[in-house]
Design a protein around this motif. Structure first.
Motif: not given
Length: 176
Positions: A55-78
């Motif tokens: 449903e429309d709205g805001t969620y937290t979700a995991e953002f997974n990548t195949d790279s150690g160089m391109f990823h979510v900031n550690e402050a945001n727990d992935g």
């Protein structure tokens, strides 16, 4: 022991069934296409983008990548912020620096074609567990489907394009 195993298997099957809704094909429309035997109808349905069942709205979700160089900031727990509006999904992720200057939803080859629409960065402030803050780039990335890899190309300060596979999983509704 057999009962516990059966319960575990059934629970796993139910969990997979519930999470497979986003981006899944509509079986009813597939049946209609087969019933009409009209090739053009089948081709049109295969090209159709299926909207998410969230449903429309805001969620937290995991953002997974195949790279150690391109990823979510550690402050945001992935994790990033997934926004669903009118059945379309976008995830905002804060990266680790300002070294990635543009993203593209697709491959690096397509990103370099005339008319390619690059994703522009935002400047995000992240706060680390020790209280320190830092400005980094963030991006709003369209999400075609949950729980399925898709292509994202990035270009850094050196002007070189790189291809990556990413996925968005485990959305949890943010209580407002």
């Amino acid at each position: 022991m057999k009962k516990k195993l059966l319960v575990l298997v059934l629970s796993a099957v139910m969990a997979v069934g519930m999470m497979s809704g986003c981006g899944a094909k509509d079986e009813a429309s597939d049946s209609k296409a087969e019933a009409t035997k009209d090739v053009s109808v089948v081709e049109d349905q295969e090209q159709e983008t299926v909207e998410c069942e969230l449903e429309d709205g805001t969620y937290t979700a995991e953002f997974n990548t195949d790279s150690g160089m391109f990823h979510v900031n550690e402050a945001n727990d992935g994790k990033g912020t997934l926004t669903v509006k009118d059945g379309k999904m976008t995830i905002h992720v804060s990266l680790v620096s300002k070294n990635i200057v543009n993203l593209f939803e697709g491959t690096s080859e397509d990103a370099q074609k005339d008319g390619a629409e690059l994703l522009e960065p935002t400047t995000d402030t992240v706060t680390y567990s020790d209280g320190a803050t830092e400005e980094v780039y963030g991006f709003d990335i369209p999400v075609p489907e949950l729980d399925k890899e898709f292509d994202v190309a990035l270009i850094g300060k050196k002007g070189v394009w790189y291809d990556h596979k990413v996925s968005v999983t485990n959305p949890v509704k943010v209580e407002e």
